[in-house]
Design an enzyme around this catalytic site. Structure first.
Site, short mmCIF file in Angstrom:
data_model
loop_
_atom_site.label_atom_id
_atom_site.label_comp_id
_atom_site.label_asym_id
_atom_site.label_seq_id
_atom_site.Cartn_x
_atom_site.Cartn_y
_atom_site.Cartn_z
N GLN A 111 -5.60 -1.69 9.53
CA GLN A 111 -5.45 -3.02 8.94
C GLN A 111 -6.07 -4.08 9.86
OE1 GLN A 111 -4.23 -3.48 5.87
NE2 GLN A 111 -4.44 -5.70 5.92
N LYS B 60 0.84 -1.21 0.00
CA LYS B 60 0.00 0.00 0.00
C LYS B 60 0.87 1.26 0.00
CE LYS B 60 -3.94 -2.29 2.06
NZ LYS B 60 -4.62 -2.70 3.29
N ASP C 262 -11.64 2.26 3.36
CA ASP C 262 -11.93 0.83 3.26
C ASP C 262 -13.41 0.59 2.95
OD1 ASP C 262 -9.80 -1.00 3.55
OD2 ASP C 262 -9.68 -0.66 5.71
#
Ligand code: GUN
Length: 292
Positions: A96, A52, A119
């Site tokens: 995460q 990322k 997200d």
């Protein structure tokens, strides 16, 4: 049979994002800024995070990687999220998953400001998605739709079968495929661990999405001739012939299934790289929404 090449497609998508960022910066704006929180030492999570951060550089974004040991308390993590929610220079951020057991993932997800939730996991964003008003759409399902779109895979009126009902993939991809989104208008069947006669159902799929996380679960006898197969699996399996000590396996027995397909995604190089590119796209979208 045609491969849906996620690596090539994600490169094209990132180049488009880069061009948009370059134009923004040339016009005197700052570049989008994505932050990511990583708790603990989960090997797969560290790999995702590194990818990322690398992608942020490629598209010209600012990025911040915030790492904590797995001893961090829920309260400390919530305090950091509040800080990121309030920081005007952060356009979007992610925490995460998975998180250590002593931290409530639901509470953490709900504490992220919906407009910075790149997200797309916050209930507000999932609710908007269900209502056909999705803007920040979870990156893996959005990446699947983008692949179908860029390869012109027909979806309207087709029977899509989704195997897996996770909040990250199964649920949102079924909403996108059935909704009035681009590459939507499918008739969708969602299967899961309690489904009876699974193979009978998967054999009816024009589009089969395998998102259950069991290596090579989908075998050739479960797939209709001419189907489009999307493999979301990325399980690490010990492999002493690899330098890393593991190989990445998809949910589909690619060798056996591919010859039957019209389109199929490989693993690696299919859905995985698309996920990261769509996270970049969501960050750019979040910045644009904020600007109005
Ligand atoms: N863990 C596995 N996939 C994801 C993802 O897309 N986002 C976050 N935050 N965690 C994950």
């Amino acid at each position: 049979m045609q491969i849906l090449d996620g690596k090539k497609t994600s490169e094209a998508l990132k180049a488009e994002i880069r061009a948009e960022v370059d134009a923004l910066v040339a016009a005197g704006h700052r570049a989008p800024h994505l932050a990511a929180i990583l708790v603990g030492e989960n090997g797969a999570s560290i790999t995702y995070m590194n990818n990322k951060v690398k992608s942020c550089h490629e598209v010209g974004f600012e990025s911040s990687l915030i790492k904590y040991p797995d001893t961090i308390t829920e309260k400390e993590l919530l305090a950091k999220i509040t800080e990121l929610n309030e920081d005007p220079k952060i356009d979007g951020f992610i925490v995460q998953l998975p998180l250590p057991k002593h931290i409530n993932e639901k509470l953490i997800t709900e504490s992220i400001a919906p407009e910075k939730d790149v997200d797309g996991f916050h209930p507000v964003n999932m609710g908007r998605l269900a209502l056909g008003q999705g803007t920040l759409i979870p990156a893996t399902p959005a990446g699947i739709i983008e692949l179908l779109d860029r390869y012109d895979v027909p979806t309207e009126g087709r029977h899509a079968v989704v195997v897996g009902r996770s909040n990250i993939v199964g649920v949102p991809v079924s909403l996108l495929l059935e909704g009035k989104y681009k590459k939507g208008n499918c008739t969708v069947t969602v299967c899961h661990s309690k489904t009876k006669n699974l193979a009978e159902i998967t054999r009816q799929a024009d589009i089969l999405v395998a998102a259950l996380g069991i290596p090579h679960f989908i075998t050739a006898d479960m797939v209709k001739d001419g189907a489009t197969v999307i493999d979301v699996g990325i399980t690490r399996v010990a492999d002493s012939s690899k330098k890393s000590g593991f190989a990445i396996k998809g949910d589909v027995d690619f060798e056996a299934v591919a010859p039957k397909c019209e389109f199929i995604t490989p693993v690696p190089g299919g859905v995985g790289p698309m996920t990261i590119a769509m996270l970049m796209k969501n960050t750019l979208t979040a910045m644009k929404i904020k600007r109005g």
